[in-house]
Design a protein around this motif. Structure first.
Motif, mmCIF file in Angstrom:
data_model
loop_
_atom_site.group_PDB
_atom_site.id
_atom_site.type_symbol
_atom_site.label_atom_id
_atom_site.label_comp_id
_atom_site.label_asym_id
_atom_site.label_seq_id
_atom_site.Cartn_x
_atom_site.Cartn_y
_atom_site.Cartn_z
ATOM 1 N N LEU A 5 -2.823 25.064 16.123
ATOM 2 C CA LEU A 5 -1.800 24.575 15.293
ATOM 3 C C LEU A 5 -2.361 24.280 13.742
ATOM 4 O O LEU A 5 -3.299 23.702 13.664
ATOM 5 C CB LEU A 5 -1.256 23.317 15.735
ATOM 6 C CG LEU A 5 -0.291 23.337 16.899
ATOM 7 C CD1 LEU A 5 0.292 22.061 17.435
ATOM 8 C CD2 LEU A 5 0.726 24.281 16.895
ATOM 9 N N LYS A 52 2.122 22.777 8.234
ATOM 10 C CA LYS A 52 3.222 21.987 8.566
ATOM 11 C C LYS A 52 3.569 21.764 9.786
ATOM 12 O O LYS A 52 3.843 20.701 10.484
ATOM 13 C CB LYS A 52 4.666 22.677 7.796
ATOM 14 C CG LYS A 52 5.872 21.913 7.799
ATOM 15 C CD LYS A 52 6.729 22.468 6.822
ATOM 16 C CE LYS A 52 8.035 21.808 6.915
ATOM 17 N NZ LYS A 52 9.111 23.004 7.679
ATOM 18 N N GLU A 53 3.368 22.585 10.629
ATOM 19 C CA GLU A 53 3.498 22.562 12.129
ATOM 20 C C GLU A 53 2.835 21.601 12.729
ATOM 21 O O GLU A 53 3.223 20.994 13.646
ATOM 22 C CB GLU A 53 3.138 24.155 12.965
ATOM 23 C CG GLU A 53 3.883 24.473 14.015
ATOM 24 C CD GLU A 53 3.390 25.688 14.680
ATOM 25 O OE1 GLU A 53 4.079 26.099 15.887
ATOM 26 O OE2 GLU A 53 2.491 26.396 14.201
ATOM 27 N N LEU A 54 1.587 21.739 12.202
ATOM 28 C CA LEU A 54 0.599 20.511 13.059
ATOM 29 C C LEU A 54 0.980 19.214 12.572
ATOM 30 O O LEU A 54 1.184 18.204 13.393
ATOM 31 C CB LEU A 54 -0.829 20.946 12.407
ATOM 32 C CG LEU A 54 -1.933 19.842 13.041
ATOM 33 C CD1 LEU A 54 -2.031 19.922 14.449
ATOM 34 C CD2 LEU A 54 -3.193 20.237 12.391
ATOM 35 N N GLU A 70 4.146 18.248 11.824
ATOM 36 C CA GLU A 70 5.013 17.832 12.363
ATOM 37 C C GLU A 70 4.868 17.183 13.730
ATOM 38 O O GLU A 70 5.567 16.340 14.403
ATOM 39 C CB GLU A 70 6.238 18.771 12.266
ATOM 40 C CG GLU A 70 6.741 19.100 11.236
ATOM 41 C CD GLU A 70 7.880 20.250 11.185
ATOM 42 O OE1 GLU A 70 8.406 20.527 10.217
ATOM 43 O OE2 GLU A 70 7.816 20.973 12.176
ATOM 44 N N LYS A 71 3.751 17.946 14.531
ATOM 45 C CA LYS A 71 3.603 17.684 15.675
ATOM 46 C C LYS A 71 2.948 16.321 15.981
ATOM 47 O O LYS A 71 3.265 15.518 16.769
ATOM 48 C CB LYS A 71 2.522 18.558 16.204
ATOM 49 C CG LYS A 71 2.286 18.887 17.723
ATOM 50 C CD LYS A 71 3.495 19.659 18.466
ATOM 51 C CE LYS A 71 3.950 18.943 19.468
ATOM 52 N NZ LYS A 71 5.212 19.535 20.152
ATOM 53 N N ASP A 83 1.574 21.227 23.017
ATOM 54 C CA ASP A 83 2.684 21.534 23.242
ATOM 55 C C ASP A 83 2.636 22.312 24.830
ATOM 56 O O ASP A 83 3.135 23.674 24.965
ATOM 57 C CB ASP A 83 3.338 22.895 22.656
ATOM 58 C CG ASP A 83 4.758 22.124 21.832
ATOM 59 O OD1 ASP A 83 5.235 21.246 22.513
ATOM 60 O OD2 ASP A 83 5.075 22.749 20.749
#
Ligand code: ADP
Ligand code: MG
Length: 309
Positions: free
Chosen positions: A106, A109-111, A113-114, A152
Motif C-alpha cells: 500500500l 493516499k490508499e495507505l 486512508e487505511k 486488508d
C-alpha cells in the motif's frame, strides 16, 4: 467454502512435540477458536499457518493455495495479530500501521486512508501522532490489531489478544472482532479464556499438550459429555472426597477453588444421594447448582485438568 485447511500438522522442539498431528479446517465467514491452556500449542499452530515458523510435517492450505508452494500469495491473504506485540515503541501509532501497510504494497493516499480507517476502528484516532511508548497495555494491543488489519486480510489471526489488559480494552477488542466478522472477515482466535471462546466462536478446537482433543460447535462439544451433569457446590466444612466418589453414578469429583464439581450420570438420583450424604454427616451446603456442561466442564472431562490460570 474452506478458507483454511490444516492436515497432519507436526512441530517438534527437540523431543518436545509442540504440535502433535493436528487437523482442522475453517469455513468462510467463521470465527474459529483454538482454546487451550498455556503450552497447548496454540501459538505454534498460528505461527506455522501464518508463515512465521516452519512446520516439520503436514500441509496447510489457504484459500485453496498450498502454503509451501505459494507462501507469498498466502501471506497476502492473512493478517496476523501475534501474541507478542509486534509494534515499534519509538514510532507513532500512524507510523506503525503505515509500516505494516507498506510491507504489503500500500502507498500514498490508499495507505493514508487505511491508517485512518484502522486507527478509527480500534478507537485510537486521537492517538494517531502519539508515540507507542506512551500507550497503556490495552492501547498497544489495540494498535497491534490495527497493524494486523492494515493489509486488508481475508483471514485474520488473533493470538490471545486480550491477555493482561483492562476490562474496557478487552470489551473493545471483543466487540471489534464481532464487528469485523459481521463485515465478512474470517477470524481465527486463540485464547485460554473459555468465556471468550464461548461468546465469540462459531466453532472451537480444544487443544491440550499439542493435540486437538475435541472440536465442534458448542452444542457438538456439549454432546461429547452428554451423559454428564455437573453438580457444583460449596460447603462450610471439609468433606471427604471418597464419600462423594462412592455414590453410584458419580463419574468424577474435582475441586476448583472452594467449589466441588461433581460430574454424574443422572442428576436426579445423584443429587438425592448427595443431599442424603450431607444430612447424614451433618454438613451445611452453602450453595448448590446443577448445570449443563460449559467449556470448563468439557475440558475437565476430556483432559482431567482445569483450564483456569
Ligand atoms: P500456547 O500458545 O498454547 O501457550 P505454544 O505454542 O507457545 O503454546 O507452546 C507449545 C509448546 O512448545 C510448549 O511446550 C512450549 O514450551 C514449546 N515451545 C514453543 N516455542 C518454542 C521454542 N521457540 N523453542 C522451544 N520450545 C518451544
Ligand atoms: Mg501462545
Amino acid at each position: 467454502m474452506k478458507v483454511l485447511e490444516v492436515k497432519n500438522l507436526v512441530k517438534r522442539y527437540g523431543k518436545n512435540l509442540a504440535v502433535s498431528d493436528i487437523e482442522f479446517s475453517v469455513n468462510q465467514g467463521e470465527v474459529f477458536g483454538l482454546l487451550g491452556p498455556n503450552g497447548a500449542g496454540k501459538s505454534t499452530t498460528i505461527n506455522i499457518i501464518t508463515g512465521l515458523i516452519q512446520k516439520d510435517e503436514g500441509t496447510v492450505t489457504i484459500l485453496g493455495k498450498d502454503l509451501d508452494k505459494e507462501l507469498t500469495a498466502c501471506k497476502y491473504d492473512m493478517g496476523v495479530v501475534p501474541q507478542e506485540l509486534a509494534i515499534y515503541e519509538d514510532l507513532t501509532a500512524a507510523q506503525n500501521v503505515s509500516f505494516f501497510g507498506s510491507l504489503y504494497g500500500l502507498k500514498g493516499k490508499e495507505l493514508a486512508e487505511k491508517v485512518d480507517q484502522t486507527l478509527a476502528f480500534v478507537g485510537l484516532s486521537d492517538k494517531k501522532k502519539h508515540k507507542v511508548k506512551t500507550f497503556s497495555g490495552g492501547m498497544k494491543r489495540r494498535l497491534n490489531i490495527a497493524c494486523g488489519l492494515a493489509t486488508d486480510p481475508k483471514i485474520l489471526f488473533l493470538d490471545e489478544p486480550t491477555v493482561g489488559i483492562d476490562p474496557q480494552s478487552r470489551n473493545h477488542i471483543l466487540e471489534s472482532i464481532k464487528q469485523l466478522n459481521e463485515q465478512g472477515l474470517t477470524v481465527i482466535y486463540t485464547t485460554h479464556y473459555m468465556e471468550e471462546a464461548e461468546s465469540l466462536c462459531d466453532r472451537i478446537a480444544i487443544m491440550d499438550v499439542g493435540q486437538i482433543v475435541a472440536q465442534g460447535t458448542m452444542d457438538e462439544l456439549r454432546n461429547l459429555v452428554v451423559d454428564h451433569w455437573f453438580i457444583k457446590l460449596r460447603t462450610n466444612q471439609a468433606i471427604d472426597e471418597a464419600l462423594i466418589q462412592r455414590i453410584p453414578g458419580v463419574k468424577s469429583v474435582e475441586t476448583i477453588g472452594d467449589q466441588w464439581v461433581i460430574a454424574c450420570q443422572n442428576k436426579g438420583t445423584q443429587l438425592r444421594d448427595l443431599i442424603d450424604l450431607f444430612i447424614k454427616h451433618d454438613q451445611m451446603v452453602e450453595e448448590l447448582r446443577v448445570e449443563e456442561p460449559d467449556l470448563e466442564d468439557i475440558f475437565l472431562t476430556l483432559t482431567g485438568k482445569t483450564l483456569r490460570d
